[in-house]
Design a protein around this motif. Sequence first.
Motif: not given
Length: 329
Positions: A59-72, A93-106
């Motif tokens: 997760l730490g290595a993907e922090l730029p991707l996580i931030k960019d996705y979540l800020r929407g 903002s973009r939100l995460l849900r348990v039952r979904e596919e998204n770039p963060v989970y990918a």
Amino acid sequence: MKIAFVGKGGSGKTTLSSLFIRHLAAERRPVIAVDADINQHLAPALGIDEREAAELPALGAELPLIKDYLRGSNPRIPTAETMIKTTPPGHGSRLLRVREENPVYAACARPVQLEDGSDVRLMVTGPFTESDLGVACYHSKVGAVELCLNHLVDGRDEYVVVDMTAGSDSFASGMFTRFDMTFLVAEPTRKGIAVYRQYKEYARDFGVALRVVGNKVQGPDDVDFLRAEVGDDLLVTVGHSDWVRAMEKGRPARFDALEPATRQALEALHGTADAAYERRDWDRYTRQMVHFHLKNAQSWGNARTGADLAAQVDPSFVLDESRTATEPV
């Protein structure tokens, strides 16, 4: 449900969190398992071999991707570079849900198939790298978990289980307030009880739901000791398990072969976590998120980013279960 396992190093919190994850998966509940401990032992505890575990995306290595996705398209967050671990969501903002596919989970999550054929999503903060040694603290990696939890909308019968850092390290950020239930794993020793007392004292003013799981209990005297020291906070006790010993040797049996006493303890944890869901307070959850964001902004965030991070707070936004769709972008 967001559930944390905490405790003294060596208390067995990773083992118990892995058992609880298996229990939920066996019940066919959707589970995201997160290893936020510096020792990164959850993947092997879930049956992944050491070589494969070392190659899991961090997760730490993907922090730029996580931030960019979540800020929407949140207008209060013009760039990902101005986001820090406590940045709260707002309109856009973009939100995460348990039952979904998204770039963060990918990018950060991997499916793990367990012994009985059930599966969970596993996310790990990642270990220290050579470039981290001497120049970084582990909380810079755990910050990615906190940011995801701040943007996560989870509902009934959905579970996020986090194996936390040992001892009171959990209080180095506001992440200790992100959980509906915290299970503190304590051995029947003075050191185990000392961690419990410290944790309860630090969490006292934040409404943290805390129950104790006595581990490595060998008989009635151990149970009596724990009961005398922690009182009604003691939920269950767990003793020796041949199933666990085989699992720790890398030879786990099918999960339905787990001893009845340990299975009953896991069912008690499950019922206690579900009961906590009924007391969920999204308003308080959002207020605490904002509280720690403002503290971090003033302490170091503003200087680090060169921006007034208090402006990221959207006063009209409350994270809650009605936000079941991605905010418009």
